[in-house]
Scaffold this active site. Structure first.
Site, PDB file in Angstrom:
ATOM      1  CG  ASN A 176      -1.657   1.256   1.463  1.00  0.00           C
ATOM      2  OD1 ASN A 176      -1.747   2.091   0.568  1.00  0.00           O
ATOM      3  ND2 ASN A 176      -2.212   1.427   2.659  1.00  0.00           N
ATOM      4  CE  LYS A 205      -0.004   3.395   4.768  1.00  0.00           C
ATOM      5  NZ  LYS A 205      -0.028   3.534   6.187  1.00  0.00           N
ATOM      6  CG  HIS A 209      -5.812   2.041   5.048  1.00  0.00           C
ATOM      7  ND1 HIS A 209      -5.393   3.011   5.919  1.00  0.00           N
ATOM      8  CD2 HIS A 209      -4.807   1.136   4.962  1.00  0.00           C
ATOM      9  CE1 HIS A 209      -4.164   2.708   6.341  1.00  0.00           C
ATOM     10  NE2 HIS A 209      -3.792   1.575   5.768  1.00  0.00           N
ATOM     11  CD  GLU A 211      -2.922   5.616   6.667  1.00  0.00           C
ATOM     12  OE1 GLU A 211      -2.896   5.623   5.430  1.00  0.00           O
ATOM     13  OE2 GLU A 211      -2.004   5.140   7.367  1.00  0.00           O
ATOM     14  CD  GLU A 216      -3.517  -2.417   7.384  1.00  0.00           C
ATOM     15  OE1 GLU A 216      -2.419  -2.674   6.920  1.00  0.00           O
ATOM     16  OE2 GLU A 216      -4.161  -1.395   7.095  1.00  0.00           O
ATOM     17  N   GLY A 276       2.351   2.486  10.713  1.00  0.00           N
ATOM     18  CA  GLY A 276       3.301   3.586  10.530  1.00  0.00           C
ATOM     19  C   GLY A 276       3.988   4.029  11.798  1.00  0.00           C
ATOM     20  CB  SER A 326       5.070  -1.502  12.161  1.00  0.00           C
ATOM     21  OG  SER A 326       4.648  -0.171  12.402  1.00  0.00           O
TER      22      SER A 326
HETATM   23  P1  PGA Z   1       2.750   0.472   7.620  1.00  0.00           P
HETATM   24  O1  PGA Z   1       1.267   0.659   7.014  1.00  0.00           O
HETATM   25  O2  PGA Z   1       3.292  -0.837   7.082  1.00  0.00           O
HETATM   26  O3  PGA Z   1       3.523   1.658   7.115  1.00  0.00           O
HETATM   27  O4  PGA Z   1       2.618   0.439   9.103  1.00  0.00           O
HETATM   28  C1  PGA Z   1       0.432  -0.443   6.823  1.00  0.00           C
HETATM   29  C2  PGA Z   1      -0.860   0.021   6.189  1.00  0.00           C
HETATM   30  O5  PGA Z   1      -1.311   1.131   6.495  1.00  0.00           O
HETATM   31  O6  PGA Z   1      -1.465  -0.691   5.358  1.00  0.00           O
END
Ligand code: PGA
Length: 258
Positions: free
Chosen positions: A9, A11, A94, A96, A172, A178, A219
């Site tokens: 992903n 982003k 997601h 976010e 997640e 992140g 992460s």
């Molecule tokens: P990250 O994000 O691996 O940077 O923690 C995962 C995601 O948001 O799908």
């Protein structure tokens, strides 16, 4: 047997030029790994360019979001028809999007329904916030996200496995995204085993619940991926930051190989 699945992903990172460069560099390493379903999800403007670079490879392409209506006066939105013209996968719900763009379980449900109607495979994200986690509400929140987000869906296929191929769940925990602070592999496995698969079984029956791929996200790095993939209920990963680095992403995909 569930085929391992790893999606990157991206982003809101990478210009079209940067995307082209990264994908060209990544393709040989990704293609060398067989037996893993591999998917790249760049931002909308790069889909066309990345699609051209992935042609003739076994690497899939996905969008990071979409609207549920096929067309209409929805300025700034992208329809499932448009997504399906370019890719086979789409990330939906997601955290976010839930957090910054008011995406509700109802909207997630509309989007997943639209994705399946248009022949897309939906990667549906669920996960509790830090506050919910600390209040002991993980099971309640994740179970609600699955139950409401996937309500009324018809997973079409000749058997549980083919029906389940179009639905992928990504667990997640929001506090792990992140932050560099991943969940423990055992903790994530327990949520999948005790909350996610039972909620899927309630909706679609046990054979389908067992056939749906469930990923861990938050992460994931080259250094911790194998630990997650060693868990019996975790079938792969949705990778954010580390999917933009070849030296991280290729080893993650390699680690997913059964
Ligand atoms: P990250 O994000 O691996 O940077 O923690 C995962 C995601 O948001 O799908």
């Amino acid at each position: 047997m569930r085929t391992p699945f790893v999606a990157g992903n991206w982003k809101m990172f990478m210009s079209v030029a940067e995307a082209r460069h990264l994908v060209s560099e990544m393709v040989p390493g990704l293609q060398a790994v067989e037996g893993v379903e591999k998917v790249l999800c760049p931002p909308f403007p790069s889909l066309l360019a990345v699609r051209a670079l992935l042609e003739g490879t076994d690497i899939g392409l996905g969008a990071q979001n979409m609207h549920w209506e096929t067309s209409g006066a929805y300025t700034g939105e992208v329809s499932p028809l448009m997504v399906a013209e370019l890719c086979h996968y789409v990330i939906i719900g997601h955290s976010e999007r839930r957090q910054y763009f008011c995406e509700s379980d109802e909207n997630v449900q509309r989007k997943v329904q639209a994705a399946l109607t248009h022949g897309l495979a939906a990667i549906v994200c669920v996960g509790e916030s830090l506050e919910e986690n600390e209040a002991g509400r993980t099971a309640e929140v994740v179970s609600r996200q699955i139950t409401q987000g996937l309500a009324g869906l018809n997973l079409t296929g000749t058997d549980a496995e083919s029906g389940a191929a179009s639905l992928i769940i990504a667990y997640e925990p929001v506090w792990a995204i992140g932050t560099g602070r991943a969940a423990t592999a055992q903790g994530a496995n327990a949520v999948v085993a005790d909350v996610i698969r039972p909620a899927l079984a309630n909706l679609f029956g046990d054979p389908t619940a067992q056939a749906v791929r469930v990923l861990y996200g938050g992460s994931v790095k080259a250094g911790n991926a194998a630990e997650f993939f060693a868990q019996p209920e975790i079938d792969g990963a949705l990778v954010g930051g580390a999917s933009l680095k070849i030296a991280e992403f290729i080893p993650i995909v390699q680690a997913a190989k059964a």
